[in-house]
Design an enzyme around this catalytic site. Structure first.
Site, PDB file in Angstrom:
ATOM      1  N   GLU A  10     115.690-102.780 -17.107  1.00 46.55           N
ATOM      2  CA  GLU A  10     114.866-103.351 -18.050  1.00 46.55           C
ATOM      3  C   GLU A  10     114.691-102.784 -19.520  1.00 46.55           C
ATOM      4  OE1 GLU A  10     111.815-104.464 -14.309  1.00 46.55           O
ATOM      5  OE2 GLU A  10     111.649-102.584 -15.223  1.00 46.55           O
ATOM      6  N   ASP A  59     112.962-113.150  -8.570  1.00 47.34           N
ATOM      7  CA  ASP A  59     113.274-113.523  -7.393  1.00 47.34           C
ATOM      8  C   ASP A  59     111.801-114.135  -6.657  1.00 47.34           C
ATOM      9  OD1 ASP A  59     112.339-110.710  -7.217  1.00 47.34           O
ATOM     10  OD2 ASP A  59     112.428-110.869  -5.044  1.00 47.34           O
TER      11      ASP A  59
END
Length: 216
Positions: free
Chosen positions: A12, A183
């Site tokens: 990230e 997800d």
């Protein structure tokens, strides 16, 4: 405005440092989980004195209209794995740390700017609502269903945002969580969507975070 962006993981951090490589935005990694998140925020506030802090990175999504690569923005934040009981205070809610609010509210100005961005976001779908946090990587439908049973209105789950919100609350620093959905645990098995996100989808997914920051 001095803006701090805090993430949990190296991948990230790499994505967001690429996004903000030519700006003065402070992007730092705290590490995974609630304790790391709180320590990271305390360090960021102490060293940089930001005017606001954004929890960024990815999150598991929830809801009929939420999909991978959509963006989820916190209106409120709570813990899905905190229970302080009611022995001393019958008004305590599940997910509430005693002495803290039942839910941490996103900063009104940051929230309004995110709602304005929604109208011009193009290919990105932006969803506003409750994000819940806990020290559990949700990689099964069963675990996600347990969380949704407790917080049916939650649009996403992560491992840091509520802890960052609590630390910001205690230091009176405006805060919001602005995350990309990696997800959908209720539609997935063994976090296959999550792994596919990083292998195939993550590139360019955080440009909407840059657009949000530039709107402030």
């Amino acid at each position: 405005m001095k803006i701090g962006v805090i993430v949990a993981m190296d991948r990230e951090l790499q994505q967001l440092r690429q996004v903000f490589k030519d700006s003065n935005v402070i992007v730092e990694k705290c590490g995974i989980g609630k304790v790391n998140a709180a320590l990271g925020v305390a360090r960021m506030i102490g060293e940089h004195r930001p005017d606001c802090i954004i929890s960024s990175g990815c999150a598991g999504g929830n809801g009929q209209n939420v999909n991978v690569r959509d963006v989820v923005v916190s209106t409120q934040l709570a813990y899905h794995d905190v229970y302080c009981g009611q022995a001393e205070n019958e008004s305590l809610q599940y997910g509430q740390v005693q002495g803290m609010p039942p839910r941490f509210e996103a900063d009104p100005y940051l929230l309004q700017k995110s709602r304005e961005l929604k109208a011009v976001s193009g290919e990105y779908n932006i969803h506003h609502g409750l994000i819940v946090t806990g020290d559990w990587f949700v990689d099964s439908k069963e675990k996600m269903q347990q969380i949704v049973d407790l917080f049916p209105e939650a649009i996403a789950v992560d491992m840091e945002s509520a802890a960052i919100a609590q630390a910001c609350h205690k230091s009176s620093v405006p805060f919001i969580s602005f995350r990309v959905v990696s997800d959908m645990p209720l539609r997935d098995s063994h976090a296959s969507q999550y792994h596919d996100f990083w292998n195939k989808v993550a590139q360019q997914s955080f440009n909407i975070t840059k657009a949000f920051v530039e709107s402030l």
